[in-house]
Write a protein that holds these residues in place. Structure first.
Motif, PDB file in Angstrom:
ATOM      1  N   SER A  80       0.897  -1.323  -0.126  1.00 44.60           N
ATOM      2  CA  SER A  80      -0.121   0.013   0.094  1.00 44.60           C
ATOM      3  C   SER A  80       0.839   1.405   0.111  1.00 44.60           C
ATOM      4  CB  SER A  80      -0.877   0.071   1.185  1.00 44.60           C
ATOM      5  OG  SER A  80      -1.986  -1.061   1.227  1.00 44.60           O
ATOM      6  N   MET A  84       0.535   4.567  -2.359  1.00 41.50           N
ATOM      7  CA  MET A  84       0.309   6.005  -2.059  1.00 41.50           C
ATOM      8  C   MET A  84       1.523   6.978  -2.422  1.00 41.50           C
ATOM      9  SD  MET A  84      -2.345   5.590  -0.693  1.00 41.50           S
ATOM     10  CE  MET A  84      -2.704   7.033   0.122  1.00 41.50           C
ATOM     11  N   SER A  94      -8.158   9.139  -0.865  1.00 40.33           N
ATOM     12  CA  SER A  94      -8.791   8.040  -0.749  1.00 40.33           C
ATOM     13  C   SER A  94      -9.166   7.292  -1.740  1.00 40.33           C
ATOM     14  CB  SER A  94     -10.400   8.521  -0.161  1.00 40.33           C
ATOM     15  OG  SER A  94     -10.907   9.176  -1.028  1.00 40.33           O
ATOM     16  N   ARG A  97      -6.318   4.595  -1.812  1.00 39.72           N
ATOM     17  CA  ARG A  97      -6.688   3.495  -0.764  1.00 39.72           C
ATOM     18  C   ARG A  97      -7.584   2.547  -1.392  1.00 39.72           C
ATOM     19  NH1 ARG A  97      -3.415   3.008   2.442  1.00 39.72           N
ATOM     20  NH2 ARG A  97      -2.426   4.799   3.659  1.00 39.72           N
ATOM     21  N   ASN A  98      -8.896   3.072  -1.984  1.00 42.34           N
ATOM     22  CA  ASN A  98      -9.779   2.260  -2.502  1.00 42.34           C
ATOM     23  C   ASN A  98      -9.557   1.547  -3.905  1.00 42.34           C
ATOM     24  OD1 ASN A  98     -11.722   2.926  -0.779  1.00 42.34           O
ATOM     25  ND2 ASN A  98     -12.569   5.022  -1.769  1.00 42.34           N
ATOM     26  N   LYS A 100      -6.487   0.205  -4.201  1.00 43.57           N
ATOM     27  CA  LYS A 100      -5.673  -0.787  -3.552  1.00 43.57           C
ATOM     28  C   LYS A 100      -6.725  -1.726  -3.055  1.00 43.57           C
ATOM     29  CE  LYS A 100      -2.235  -3.105  -1.877  1.00 43.57           C
ATOM     30  NZ  LYS A 100      -2.054  -4.360  -2.500  1.00 43.57           N
ATOM     31  N   GLU A 260      -5.244   7.623   8.972  1.00 43.21           N
ATOM     32  CA  GLU A 260      -5.388   6.883   7.620  1.00 43.21           C
ATOM     33  C   GLU A 260      -6.759   7.502   7.014  1.00 43.21           C
ATOM     34  OE1 GLU A 260      -4.027   4.352   6.293  1.00 43.21           O
ATOM     35  OE2 GLU A 260      -2.528   4.947   7.459  1.00 43.21           O
ATOM     36  N   LYS A 261      -7.656   8.033   7.866  1.00 41.01           N
ATOM     37  CA  LYS A 261      -8.928   8.792   7.186  1.00 41.01           C
ATOM     38  C   LYS A 261      -8.750  10.138   7.483  1.00 41.01           C
ATOM     39  CE  LYS A 261     -11.669   4.835   8.034  1.00 41.01           C
ATOM     40  NZ  LYS A 261     -13.268   4.420   8.431  1.00 41.01           N
ATOM     41  N   GLY A 266      -3.459   9.078   5.462  1.00 34.69           N
ATOM     42  CA  GLY A 266      -2.523   8.022   4.815  1.00 34.69           C
ATOM     43  C   GLY A 266      -1.273   8.743   4.307  1.00 34.69           C
TER      44      GLY A 266
END
Length: 361
Positions: A80, A84, A94, A97-98, A100, A260-261, A266
């Motif tokens: 991950s 990023m 986001s 992240r989504n 991945k 992370e959020k 992240g």
DNA sequence: GATGCGTGGCT
DNA sequence: TAGCCAAGCAT
């Protein structure tokens, strides 16, 4: 007032055959006729990157991702952190992240093949109604009603939709469903978006070049730019904060990772204060991450979607080699350009130490 | 339905 | 220049 003839999908497709944009992720109309089919992985990757993002900004990122992770299995297997880093600078993190997470789901639960239905696609993280319809149409040639910002603009003008967005979306989706045919649905979807991007632009649309100009209610009335109707936007509030950029003698810079959020979730940052509403000359009681001789280097102004940030930059070059505090690390001069630094953080580091985030050759 | 979520280019 | 804008999604 005489009713205008309805817009014809066939007319738009004929225009697309002549004027389709050539894009790295696209199978052009001529190749499609020869039976060339798109790679759903590439369609998906491009659609995620293109969410609220310009074609020009996406191109280098798309090429980079494809070269490094040529298929969904490769992306699913990637760390991950590396994803990023590769996404850094493109915004709306986001999505990365989504991306991945969706790759892992496709690889593990779907045998490495993307679902071919809108419902199946929508179940994947980061895929909503637009992206599901777009992938279904473009990658699988299904007659899905694709409605993005371009389609909203084109159809709101052609049919002079007076309802403001986003309430008008229901009506526009109905109009688009009525126009979407079983023939060449993938090309039709892309034709609508090309028309919106190159002819039916937000300002100064090139109606003289538009295949649907004779069918357009807004054009007939000479009020193209008054559509789509949108609500007024609220003013952007201000926030302020302090960022600390520490650089060792060997060139390493002190970094940490954001939660992370949420905002820049992240991603990597230099240590600093919270970013708070700047009501007055309130104290930005920021605590330095390490003891050093901190010097003011000016401010960085950065505009986010929902606030404007003024970040005061403090810099230090400690003589000794201080240990990184808990949750922090020293990123070497060689590693720094490849870190998952959002643009605002690159600006902060560049303000303190010009050239520090640039790759050398 | 409203809000949070980036960035860079253009006018 | 300051705002506007770009192939939206998740909550």
């Amino acid at each position: 007032m005489t009713a205008l003839p309805p817009p014809s999908p066939a007319t738009l497709l004929a225009w697309y055959d002549r004027h389709a944009r050539r894009l790295p992720w696209r199978i052009g109309p001529a190749d499609r006729r020869r039976g060339v089919t798109p790679d759903p992985y590439r369609v998906w990757l491009s659609e995620i990157m293109l969410q609220q993002t310009t074609v020009a900004a996406v191109k280098p990122y798309f090429e980079g991702f494809l070269a490094r992770w040529p298929d969904v299995a490769a992306l699913a297997a990637a760390p991950s952190e590396e994803v990023m880093k590769a996404w850094a600078g493109l915004g709306y993190y986001s999505r990365a992240r989504n991306l991945k997470a969706a790759a892992e789901t496709v690889a593990r639960e779907h045998g490495g093949r993307f679902p071919a239905t809108e419902a199946g696609l929508t179940s994947l993280p980061g895929i909503g109604s637009y992206t599901a319809a777009a992938i279904a149409a473009i990658a699988f040639d299904q007659p899905a009603a694709v409605v993005d910002g371009n389609v909203e603009r084109v159809l709101s003008r052609v049919f002079a939709v007076e309802t403001p967005l986003p309430a008008a979306k229901t009506e526009i989706r109905r109009l688009q469903a009525g126009l979407t045919q079983k023939e060449r649905p993938g090309d039709y979807a892309q034709a609508m978006m090309d028309l919106g991007a190159t002819i039916c632009t937000p300002r100064r649309p090139a109606c003289s070049l538009c295949p649907w100009s004779e069918n357009c209610a807004a054009h007939a009335a000479g009020i193209e730019e008054s559509f789509p109707v949108k609500p007024n936007k609220a003013a952007r509030p201000e926030r302020t904060g302090t960022a600390f950029v520490a650089r060792r003698r060997d060139g390493a810079v002190l970094l940490r990772r954001r939660a992370e959020k949420g905002l820049l979730g992240g991603m990597t940052e230099v240590p600093g204060s919270d970013w708070l509403p700047s009501a007055g000359p309130a104290s930005t009681a920021a605590t330095a991450p390490i003891a050093a001789s901190w010097q003011a280097k000016g401010v960085v102004v950065h505009v986010f979607t929902h606030f404007r940030l003024t970040l005061s930059i403090l810099a230090a070059e400690p003589a000794d080699n201080p240990a990184a505090p808990e949750g922090h690390w020293w990123s070497s001069a060689e590693e720094l350009p490849g870190e998952a630094l959002p643009s605002v953080m690159k600006k902060a580091i560049e303000t303190a130490f010009p050239g520090a985030t640039k790759r050398r050759r």
